[in-house]
Structure formats: C-alpha cells, structure tokens
Design an enzyme around this catalytic site. Structure first.
Site, PDB file in Angstrom:
ATOM      1  N   CYS A  27       0.878  -1.191   0.000  1.00 28.64           N
ATOM      2  CA  CYS A  27       0.000   0.000   0.000  1.00 28.64           C
ATOM      3  C   CYS A  27       0.901   1.223   0.000  1.00 28.64           C
ATOM      4  CB  CYS A  27      -0.911   0.014   1.229  1.00 28.64           C
ATOM      5  SG  CYS A  27      -1.827  -1.516   1.517  1.00 28.64           S
ATOM      6  N   ALA A  28       1.671   1.376  -1.064  1.00 28.45           N
ATOM      7  CA  ALA A  28       2.770   2.360  -1.071  1.00 28.45           C
ATOM      8  C   ALA A  28       2.299   3.807  -1.006  1.00 28.45           C
ATOM      9  CB  ALA A  28       3.642   2.151  -2.304  1.00 28.45           C
ATOM     10  N   GLY A  36       4.470   7.119  -1.021  1.00 24.78           N
ATOM     11  CA  GLY A  36       5.756   6.456  -0.848  1.00 24.78           C
ATOM     12  C   GLY A  36       6.743   6.912   0.205  1.00 24.78           C
ATOM     13  N   GLY A  37       6.281   7.574   1.282  1.00 24.07           N
ATOM     14  CA  GLY A  37       7.212   7.985   2.332  1.00 24.07           C
ATOM     15  C   GLY A  37       7.993   6.806   2.901  1.00 24.07           C
ATOM     16  N   LYS A  38       7.271   5.725   3.197  1.00 22.95           N
ATOM     17  CA  LYS A  38       7.932   4.543   3.781  1.00 22.95           C
ATOM     18  C   LYS A  38       8.700   3.760   2.708  1.00 22.95           C
ATOM     19  CE  LYS A  38       4.467   4.247   7.421  1.00 22.95           C
ATOM     20  NZ  LYS A  38       3.501   5.200   6.868  1.00 22.95           N
ATOM     21  N   ASP A  90       0.108  -0.029  -5.466  1.00 19.85           N
ATOM     22  CA  ASP A  90      -1.014   0.750  -4.954  1.00 19.85           C
ATOM     23  C   ASP A  90      -2.195   0.606  -5.908  1.00 19.85           C
ATOM     24  OD1 ASP A  90      -1.204   2.872  -2.574  1.00 19.85           O
ATOM     25  OD2 ASP A  90      -2.580   3.484  -4.163  1.00 19.85           O
ATOM     26  N   ASP A 123      -4.541  -3.539 -10.315  1.00 19.94           N
ATOM     27  CA  ASP A 123      -5.774  -3.367 -11.097  1.00 19.94           C
ATOM     28  C   ASP A 123      -6.520  -4.690 -11.285  1.00 19.94           C
ATOM     29  OD1 ASP A 123      -3.944  -4.499 -12.784  1.00 19.94           O
ATOM     30  OD2 ASP A 123      -3.939  -2.870 -14.258  1.00 19.94           O
ATOM     31  N   CYS A 143      -1.744   4.038  10.987  1.00 21.93           N
ATOM     32  CA  CYS A 143      -1.560   5.275  11.758  1.00 21.93           C
ATOM     33  C   CYS A 143      -2.836   5.515  12.563  1.00 21.93           C
ATOM     34  CB  CYS A 143      -1.207   6.462  10.857  1.00 21.93           C
ATOM     35  SG  CYS A 143      -2.353   6.745   9.509  1.00 21.93           S
TER      36      CYS A 143
END
Length: 405
Positions: free
Chosen positions: A232-233, A236-238, A256, A283, A354
C-alpha cells in the site's frame, strides 16, 4: 500585535472552502499561501496557523460563537472573532467584527472547557469510541496530545548524505535542527520553516516524515539484496525509507490501487536517487497472485481511520464518519489475508496503521492469526505508539514471520 485585513479575509475564504465545500485543509492552506507574493514569512505563518487552529477547534469555537453548520460568512466571522479574543488580539474596528462580546466569549470558554467533547473539540461519536477502545484515562491524554500542532521532522536520505552533513547545511540557512534519541535518520526542526523551498530538499537530501512513521521501515528488518514488497505504497514515504535501508540493492516493488499516487512516488524516488523501485498498479487479483510466496519482506501499511495523526490532519475530525471506520476494518482484514500470501516461507511481514484503536490494530492481527493463511504465520512482536507518550504521531506495527514448511 494587530490583525491585517487581507490576511484575515484569506483565512475566512479558506475556512469556507474547508467547512462548506469539503476541501482538505492542507490543499486549501497551500493554495492560500500563494495568494499574495508580497507576503513575508510572518504573514504566511499567520495564515497557515490560524486556518489550522480554527479547523482544530471548530466545535469549541462554533459553540462559543453560537453558530451552527452550514456556516455562512457572518458565522465564519463570528468563529474568527472567538479565535482572536482567545488569542489575545485587540479587536479592530471592522464592520464584520462589530459588537464582538469579549467577556462573554472568555466566560463561555471557561465553562465549555470542563466538558471533554468541547475542550478537545471532537464529535460525540469519536469521544465515545475512544473511551470504549482505550479507556477514559488513556483516551483523555491521547486526544489532548492529538490537539497539539505537529512538529516538523525530517528523514535524512542516507542514499545521498548523512544526518551530520544535513544538519550543517540547514544551519547555514538558519534552520536549526536537533537529533532524536534512538532515531538514526531523524532531525527535528526547532522552529517551523518551509523546508520544501530549500536546495537541500530539491536535491533529495531529505523527506519530511513523522518520527514514529520512520520506525516502520526499520521494524521490517530489510537488508540490501532482498526482494521487498510495499503493498500500500501511496505516495511512498515509507517506500523511500525502505529503499535507503536497502542501499538501492535488491528489488523493491511499490504497489497501490491508484496510479496517481505511484506517479507521485516516481517523482520523489527520482529526486531521492532511489533506483531499485518497481511500480505496479493493483488493477486485478492477478497482480497479487503473481507474487505469491516470492517476497522476503512485505509491508502492509493498511488504510485506516487516521486517528493517530489528527495533529497533522485536524480536519479529519470533521470529515471522518463512524461508518467509514466500520468499513475500513473489513478492508484491513481483507488486505491482511490477501497480501500476506506474498511472503515466502521464512519471510517477514509488517502490518502497520496510523491509528490508535485496538480494533484496527492488535485485534486485526489476532483475528488474522486464526485464519487459514494466518495459521502459517507466527507473531514476533508489536509496538503500540501513542502520541501522548511519544510526542509524535500515533502508530501501530506488528511483525509476523511466515513459518518454514
């Protein structure tokens, strides 16, 4: 200390967009700050902070102002007047602020501050849910912490520089930072500054990422040369943090549902010089099936209520609905079951959110471990991070290992 008409008008326009037109606060603030090129940093600071504060305390301020949604412009001015009085601004002689009842506002504030839903400015349903899941004592502390403005935290991009070098570069720009204990890649800004305008950011020397969010990639225990999948990018912070921990060696697959988010990630990756990332849009179910039992590490940064990041997204208090949380729990369960199949025997999985709600976190993991695929995993450890204990965002992460056949 006085109010400037053009700054206040901009604030009123922004509140109208957020409260009445359903726009997101961060987008509205970004647009508002570009309104007048003549504004200095203190003008922009006033606009951004005032908008966020009024959004954060909407329920309290509108109750004191005795106005109800939908707010017309007169109502918005009354809410603004409450903010100005409570912040100690002298009320100017403007038509819109005529007759502002200063003593009454202060009296109502003292009275309403005894009731948690007003004091912390939250919907009743959210308060009830917080108490039910965390207990009265923990929830009271947590929601108070979530109402504190978020600090700006940088994550040093170790593909390009070191923490010490970046600290010195920013110091030359009069941006002071501090190290964070037990956080190898983090720098905390002493005072808020628009770091996105710096050359250091444009050259990809850092990203802005909350301190607790930075713990997730490290928890995944990645090593250079591995095959890692971020399911679940998003933007893309992680993912970018994982790329730096892998030292650009090995294969990192960022997935994603939304192509637009992966496009954003591509731009960020280019700036970061993160070259070991492949991008795949989910998809169809085939995209996942092709990867079954192929990955050394899998990150499931699951969609969630976001109740751990309210200090960063105060408008979520008003946009979030109880039905959304019920639905998202079902999505989390499905995602965990489907994406866990990507982990190869002996590989590891991190499930992260989060959120601070046990029903989205440890209860999801416990339920997963009773499923057919879940029985093939063993629980290693988890971390429940509250804003009230850490001073940063609320997070949850669980580390699971797939048993060797």
């Amino acid at each position: 200390m006085r109010l400037h008409r053009n700054l206040v008008y901009t604030t009123i326009d922004a509140l109208n967009a957020i409260f009445n037109e359903g726009e997101y606060a961060d987008k509205v603030v970004a647009r508002s700050l570009k309104k007048d090129k003549r504004w200095g940093s203190s003008d922009r600071k006033f606009v951004a902070e005032t908008i966020y504060e009024i959004v954060r305390w909407k329920r309290l301020y509108s109750e004191i102002a005795e106005v109800k949604e939908p707010f017309d412009r007169e109502n918005l001015w009354r809410i603004f007047a409450v903010w100005a009085v409570l912040r100690g601004y002298p009320i100017p002689d403007w038509r819109q602020l005529d007759g502002t009842p200063e003593r009454k506002i202060k009296g109502r504030f003292d009275e309403l501050s005894k009731i948690r839903t007003f004091k912390e400015s939250i919907p009743d349903w959210m308060d009830e849910l917080g108490v039910k899941e965390l207990g009265e004592k923990v929830w009271s502390k947590e929601i108070a912490a979530q109402n504190q403005p978020a600090k700006v935290i940088l994550r040093v991009n170790t593909l390009k520089t070191t923490k010490e070098k970046l600290k010195a570069i920013l110091m030359d720009l009069n941006i002071e930072t501090e190290y964070l204990k037990d956080q190898p890649d983090a720098l905390v800004l002493k005072e808020r500054a628009n770091v996105f305008l710096t050359d250091a950011f444009k050259k990809g020397l850092f990203e802005v990422q909350d301190a607790n969010s930075q713990l997730v990639a490290a928890f995944l225990d990645v090593k250079p040369g591995m095959r890692v999948v971020d399911t679940c990018a998003g933007a893309g912070g992680k993912t970018l943090h994982i790329a730096s921990l892998m030292e650009n060696k090995g294969q990192l697959i960022a997935m994603d549902l939304y192509e637009s988010k992966l496009k954003q990630l591509k731009l960020r990756a280019k700036r970061n010089s993160a070259f070991n990332i492949e991008y795949r849009i989910i998809d169809s179910t085939k995209v996942i099936k092709k990867l079954h039992e192929k990955a050394d590490r899998v990150l499931i940064d699951a969609p969630c209520s976001g109740l751990g990041v309210l200090k960063r997204n105060p408008d979520a208090k008003w946009k979030l609905q109880p039905e959304f949380i019920d639905n998202i729990r079902k999505v989390q369960a499905e995602v965990l079951e489907n994406y866990s199949k990507i982990v190869k025997p002996g590989g590891k999985l991190v499930y992260a959110t989060c959120s601070i709600l046990p029903s989205e976190n440890q209860e999801q993991v416990q339920r997963f471990l009773t499923t057919e695929i879940g029985k093939q995993f063993q629980f290693i450890e988890d971390r429940k991070i509250l804003a009230s204990e850490s001073g940063f965002d609320g997070f949850y992460m669980a580390l699971l290992e797939r048993k060797k056949v």
